[in-house]
Scaffold this motif. Sequence first.
Motif, mmCIF file in Angstrom:
data_model
loop_
_atom_site.group_PDB
_atom_site.id
_atom_site.type_symbol
_atom_site.label_atom_id
_atom_site.label_comp_id
_atom_site.label_asym_id
_atom_site.label_seq_id
_atom_site.Cartn_x
_atom_site.Cartn_y
_atom_site.Cartn_z
ATOM 1 N N GLU A 45 -6.090 -0.936 -8.982
ATOM 2 C CA GLU A 45 -7.513 -0.912 -9.753
ATOM 3 C C GLU A 45 -8.615 -0.225 -8.701
ATOM 4 O OE1 GLU A 45 -11.003 -3.760 -11.420
ATOM 5 O OE2 GLU A 45 -9.389 -4.662 -10.282
ATOM 6 N N LEU A 46 -8.280 -0.499 -7.514
ATOM 7 C CA LEU A 46 -9.156 -0.020 -6.325
ATOM 8 C C LEU A 46 -8.793 1.420 -6.086
ATOM 9 C CD1 LEU A 46 -10.995 -0.428 -3.803
ATOM 10 C CD2 LEU A 46 -9.052 -0.641 -2.524
ATOM 11 N N ASP A 47 -7.601 1.847 -6.284
ATOM 12 C CA ASP A 47 -7.093 3.174 -6.234
ATOM 13 C C ASP A 47 -7.662 4.082 -7.217
ATOM 14 O OD1 ASP A 47 -5.086 5.197 -4.852
ATOM 15 O OD2 ASP A 47 -4.108 5.147 -6.922
ATOM 16 N N GLY B 228 -4.182 -5.235 -8.081
ATOM 17 C CA GLY B 228 -5.746 -5.288 -7.500
ATOM 18 C C GLY B 228 -5.800 -3.854 -6.780
ATOM 19 N N LEU B 229 -4.757 -3.462 -6.127
ATOM 20 C CA LEU B 229 -4.722 -2.232 -5.386
ATOM 21 C C LEU B 229 -4.785 -0.990 -6.073
ATOM 22 C CD1 LEU B 229 -1.818 -2.717 -2.550
ATOM 23 C CD2 LEU B 229 -4.264 -2.164 -2.092
ATOM 24 N N LEU C 200 2.352 1.874 -3.323
ATOM 25 C CA LEU C 200 1.730 2.405 -4.262
ATOM 26 C C LEU C 200 1.503 3.791 -4.131
ATOM 27 C CD1 LEU C 200 -0.673 1.879 -6.476
ATOM 28 C CD2 LEU C 200 -2.108 1.814 -4.645
ATOM 29 N N LEU D 138 -10.455 3.363 -8.921
ATOM 30 C CA LEU D 138 -11.580 3.571 -8.606
ATOM 31 C C LEU D 138 -11.966 4.763 -7.489
ATOM 32 C CD1 LEU D 138 -14.443 2.190 -9.122
ATOM 33 C CD2 LEU D 138 -14.065 0.757 -7.405
ATOM 34 N N LEU D 139 -11.344 4.475 -6.384
ATOM 35 C CA LEU D 139 -11.547 5.657 -5.208
ATOM 36 C C LEU D 139 -11.254 7.009 -5.768
ATOM 37 C CD1 LEU D 139 -10.127 3.644 -2.277
ATOM 38 C CD2 LEU D 139 -12.474 4.050 -2.810
ATOM 39 N N ARG D 140 -10.292 7.131 -6.724
ATOM 40 C CA ARG D 140 -9.959 8.385 -7.226
ATOM 41 C C ARG D 140 -10.927 9.068 -7.823
ATOM 42 N NH1 ARG D 140 -4.774 10.074 -5.872
ATOM 43 N NH2 ARG D 140 -3.536 8.153 -5.434
ATOM 44 N N SER E 281 0.799 -1.205 0.010
ATOM 45 C CA SER E 281 -0.101 0.000 0.009
ATOM 46 C C SER E 281 0.929 1.274 0.060
ATOM 47 C CB SER E 281 -0.827 -0.148 1.172
ATOM 48 O OG SER E 281 -1.674 0.870 1.302
ATOM 49 N N GLU F 240 -14.378 8.132 -7.959
ATOM 50 C CA GLU F 240 -15.352 8.261 -7.399
ATOM 51 C C GLU F 240 -15.713 9.216 -6.156
ATOM 52 O OE1 GLU F 240 -17.989 7.002 -8.206
ATOM 53 O OE2 GLU F 240 -17.431 5.721 -9.800
ATOM 54 N N SER G 164 -1.532 -8.919 -6.750
ATOM 55 C CA SER G 164 -1.898 -8.178 -5.528
ATOM 56 C C SER G 164 -1.948 -6.602 -5.837
ATOM 57 C CB SER G 164 -1.415 -8.307 -4.223
ATOM 58 O OG SER G 164 -1.637 -9.670 -3.798
#
Lengths: 418, 179
Positions: free
Chosen positions: A45-47, A42-43, A14, A49-51, A11, A53, A39
């Motif tokens: 991708e999530l990052d 995946g992190l 990243l 998405l959060l940026r 984390s 949204e 992993s």
Amino acid sequence: MTQPISNRDLSAYLDGEISPAERLLVELNLAKDPQLRASLDGLRELDNLLRSELIPPRLDVEHLLSQMARPENEVKEQRFELGTKRQHRSMFYFGLASALAVSLLLTLGNWERLLQRGTQSETLPSSIAEIVRSFGSIEFRTQPGGPWEVWTSATLVPLEAGVSIRTPSDSLCEIITQQAGTLRLNRGTELVLHRPDEVELRRGELWCETGDSPLIVRGTKRLEATRNDSNQVQFTCPQNVRVQCRIESDVLRLGCVSETPLTVLLSDQQELAISPGEWVACSFSVPQTVTGQFDQVDETAWQLPLLMQRSAGDSELHDFLFVLLARLGQSKMQYLYEERIRELGPPGALPLIAFVQSEKSRTNPETRQRAMRIVADLAPESTRPDLTRLSYDSDAVVAGYANQAIARLDQDIPKQKM
Amino acid sequence: MIEVTLVQRASAGDRTALGELARLAYPRVVAFCRSRVSQRVDAEELAQETLLRAFASLPSLQQPDRIGAWLRGIAAHLCHDWHRSHRVMAPLADEHVARADLRPDETLAQADEQAWVQQSIQELPPKLQEVVFLFYFEELTYDEIAKWLGVARATVNLRLSKAREALRSRLGSLRSTSL
């Protein structure tokens, strides 16, 4: 020898929040461990998405300061107004729900009368583009680093070269450029309009119709480590084509929405042909392109609230609703038992009729015939023109069911008059 | 970074400094309020109220370097009051309304994703939520977040990492159920 890498380390890696030595250690492990790489992906991708949204809240500082200067009773009234914002918000969502509900109503046959609102605005001569319609609040700023201002439909804002525009997580907007190009911004998108024929996508997703001249779409990636603007890639799209671009974790992706193949120029001036229903992605970090399948309906469905604001005769709106309805019909035929569809009554026939009329249905004649068997029993009067067309269908079974439906409707007319 | 001198100037009545302090502090206070009050609009209203109250008594702030803890304290009281006064109201998050509205059929995967993000964050413990909001709203560094929250840098790393782990696991579940 390398040490195991924890989620915390990954984390922090990243986010660019580790020391050079730790970074090296993580990279050594990444090089040899595919699971760790997965992993990290995946992190990322999530990052991403959060940026996209989590849009930063904005504050009208002047308004806040003016409240401080006012007597307490006036401030209380103002706070009461703030409290009512939630109701306005509910109304906004109610409006959104209504818009989408109307989209289904429109397909019930009388949508042309419902949508009579022409929304074309006059283009300001001094601007390179203009926001012509929006869904929700839109923000813009005229200078990099300047304050964001809120655009409302009541104001005509000349968008001059260099203007930045962004949509919060619940807004969409459509911009017309000087060269008759159209840009639509999905939720959580930010772009800079450098010229009428050059835009820079900084995050989110952008649908473009290029208009009378080629359009350069640049993507800018911000480096996690430094949070500064960094690598850029670009696509030069030819005139009169439709594409959709999106910034993902490490790539700028461009999907072909046009009905014919198109050729784009990449950053290195290399030409690349893209077919309808295909996407190509350019990496920010390595000179590499990859391609994949682009579902034109799923990927562009976010535009529906904007299209709903267009005039009744708008072919794009009509085509889009038709395709959506056909997709719905296909899903029903695939996933629902016939009895469940019949339980829906006459409205249940509408998606099926759209499906039967779609090109896609022709690849599955059996499903098409089953759909028409239901249509024969359920189709309402408003679908008579469709049924008449289908009565000339090349598939005799489909044509037969269409005639059966027409005959049923003919019998029903006297009953309705009674 | 909110500098001590900025707080001191604001405290002395410098309107420009007050404006700058409000601009810097607002997203951070919203981050706190959103971790306590799930609905975005309510959280933003509470954050504005927090700033109004804080600025009215700013000269009484003894330690300008503790501005973060001070603002979070005021916000905590306001959130507590808000919960007391809204106890009887059924929770109906804006984002949930949006989710329902944005789905004319299953093709609007985007709406799902948006609703998923909001709902999944709400399901995290408040401390993790706050770090997520601080990091993504303001793009603060770990050190800046640590200073604002008054915790160690490693704690920020741990909370953000835990939050991401939980969110990733939920994202995986969402995708497997939607297939």
